[in-house]
Design a protein around this motif. Structure first.
Motif, PDB file in Angstrom:
ATOM      1  N   LYS A  32       0.847  -1.193   0.000  1.00 35.89           N
ATOM      2  CA  LYS A  32       0.000   0.000   0.000  1.00 35.89           C
ATOM      3  C   LYS A  32       0.871   1.227   0.000  1.00 35.89           C
ATOM      4  N   GLY A  33       0.614   2.138  -0.926  1.00 35.14           N
ATOM      5  CA  GLY A  33       1.379   3.371  -1.001  1.00 35.14           C
ATOM      6  C   GLY A  33       0.733   4.477  -0.188  1.00 35.14           C
ATOM      7  N   TYR A  34       1.337   5.642  -0.208  1.00 36.57           N
ATOM      8  CA  TYR A  34       0.782   6.796   0.494  1.00 36.57           C
ATOM      9  C   TYR A  34      -0.378   7.400  -0.284  1.00 36.57           C
ATOM     10  N   GLY A  35      -0.304   7.332  -1.605  1.00 34.08           N
ATOM     11  CA  GLY A  35      -1.385   7.837  -2.429  1.00 34.08           C
ATOM     12  C   GLY A  35      -2.275   6.697  -2.903  1.00 34.08           C
ATOM     13  N   PRO A  36      -3.405   7.034  -3.534  1.00 32.76           N
ATOM     14  CA  PRO A  36      -4.282   5.981  -4.064  1.00 32.76           C
ATOM     15  C   PRO A  36      -3.538   5.067  -5.036  1.00 32.76           C
ATOM     16  N   GLY A 139      -1.303  12.539  -6.695  1.00 30.38           N
ATOM     17  CA  GLY A 139      -2.343  13.432  -6.198  1.00 30.38           C
ATOM     18  C   GLY A 139      -3.415  12.652  -5.466  1.00 30.38           C
ATOM     19  N   PRO A 140      -4.519  13.289  -5.130  1.00 30.43           N
ATOM     20  CA  PRO A 140      -5.578  12.617  -4.376  1.00 30.43           C
ATOM     21  C   PRO A 140      -6.356  11.582  -5.167  1.00 30.43           C
ATOM     22  N   ALA A 141      -6.201  11.589  -6.489  1.00 32.54           N
ATOM     23  CA  ALA A 141      -6.918  10.646  -7.350  1.00 32.54           C
ATOM     24  C   ALA A 141      -6.206  10.586  -8.693  1.00 32.54           C
ATOM     25  N   PRO A 142      -6.414   9.502  -9.470  1.00 34.42           N
ATOM     26  CA  PRO A 142      -5.809   9.458 -10.801  1.00 34.42           C
ATOM     27  C   PRO A 142      -6.419  10.494 -11.727  1.00 34.42           C
ATOM     28  N   VAL A 143      -5.613  10.992 -12.646  1.00 31.64           N
ATOM     29  CA  VAL A 143      -6.111  11.890 -13.687  1.00 31.64           C
ATOM     30  C   VAL A 143      -6.765  11.026 -14.757  1.00 31.64           C
ATOM     31  N   ARG A 144      -8.000  11.329 -15.084  1.00 35.62           N
ATOM     32  CA  ARG A 144      -8.767  10.531 -16.045  1.00 35.62           C
ATOM     33  C   ARG A 144      -8.856  11.226 -17.402  1.00 35.62           C
TER      34      ARG A 144
END
Length: 317
Positions: A32-36, A139-144
């Motif tokens: 598990k990483g620090y980000g998603p 970042g807080p979520a992947p760029v889609r």
């Protein structure tokens, strides 16, 4: 050599992920990483994604890179991998497995990827490979693909069309032999590109099926249309005619990054330290509008390589 011996001799030494358990179990524990965490998977089939006479070490490197580009295009960095290797029962020297493993391991190290597990099988057909790769979002979520806004600038990294030039040399003897490496081992933007995408992109993806087709896909996912100035596209080796521009931008295998960003981010993007080029913008409406020398261009019906075609690279001519 039995498949279990392949694993023990060639791939267990590469399994550096903490949860790999020396490849002695049927499952691997993913860190598990620090980000998603995100995941992607790409398969490669002999005669479709590479030629049967391609050096096996280039096949290993390309397998890693076509997955890494997906991760970078989401604003993430690669972390752990699962390999599926289908080795032909006939037609390939078993000694090539060691060569494949050496090149595969070197490529994993290049991108900071840890092998966590996988599977090996014998196949009655040609060489088949698949890699599942996880990534950690910066970042807080992947760029889609679907986050673009009307008025966003459209950018690409690197150059477009190098793999097409390699294919033309391989199949028709056109151009220069030096382009062949771009077909066999595509040049990717560096890991730092993930930070650029995460910080500034509203929508992004890698360019695998052709710039024109992929831009259409990104715009459609955002519920928009797109405009592209072909004169601004950084074509590998340049482009002498409109016909050549369309050919190079609709063939694929570039694995550069395509992204949209607000106009106010242009200065930050240009100063980021990567080779990036602004080639167009997203707009209200639907479809792709292209221009050349300030005039509209009639684009062909097929803008991208279709993976369902039989014959692989030969189908792209």
């Amino acid at each position: 050599m039995a498949e279990k011996d392949w694993i023990r001799q060639y791939f267990a030494p590469l399994a550096k992920a903490p949860g790999a358990a020396g490849l002695t179990d049927d499952t691997a524990e993913i860190s598990k990483g620090y980000g998603p965490l995100i995941a992607t998977v790409d398969a490669m089939v002999e005669g479709v994604h590479f030629f049967a006479d391609d050096p096996v070490e280039t096949i290993a490197r390309k397998l890693v890179r076509v997955n890494v580009s997906d991760i970078l295009g989401s604003g993430a960095v690669p972390r752990e991998a699962l390999l599926t290797l289908g080795w032909p029962q006939a037609g390939r020297n078993p000694g090539q497995i060691g060569t494949f493993a050496d090149s595969f391991g070197t490529e994993l190290d290049r991108w900071g990827i840890l092998l966590a597990g996988g599977d090996t099988v014998m196949t009655p057909g040609g060489l088949f490979l698949s890699l599942t790769l996880t990534g950690e979002c910066l970042g807080p979520a992947p760029v889609r693909r679907g986050g673009g806004k009307a008025g966003d600038d459209v950018w690409v990294t690197g150059e477009i069309g190098a793999a097409r030039r390699g294919y033309l040399w391989k199949t028709q003897g056109l151009g220069e032999a030096g382009w062949l490496n771009a077909l066999q081992v595509p040049e990717l933007p560096p890991l730092e590109a993930a930070g650029l995408i995460s910080a500034h992109a509203s929508a992004a993806m890698d360019i695998s099926d052709g710039l024109l087709g992929d831009l259409s896909s990104l715009a459609a996912a955002s519920g928009l249309g797109a405009q592209i100035d072909l004169d601004q596209v950084p074509f590998a080796g340049g482009a002498a005619s409109l016909e050549e521009m369309i050919d190079l931008s609709s063939w694929g295998d570039d694995y550069q990054l395509l992204f949209a960003a607000p106009p106010q981010a242009a200065g930050f993007i240009q100063d980021f330290g990567l080779r990036v080029t602004r080639i167009g913008r997203l707009a209200e409406g639907a479809g792709l509008v292209a221009s050349h020398c300030g005039k509209p261009v009639n684009l062909p019906e097929t803008l991208a390589f279709e993976h369902g075609r039989v014959g692989g690279p030969a189908a792209r001519s």
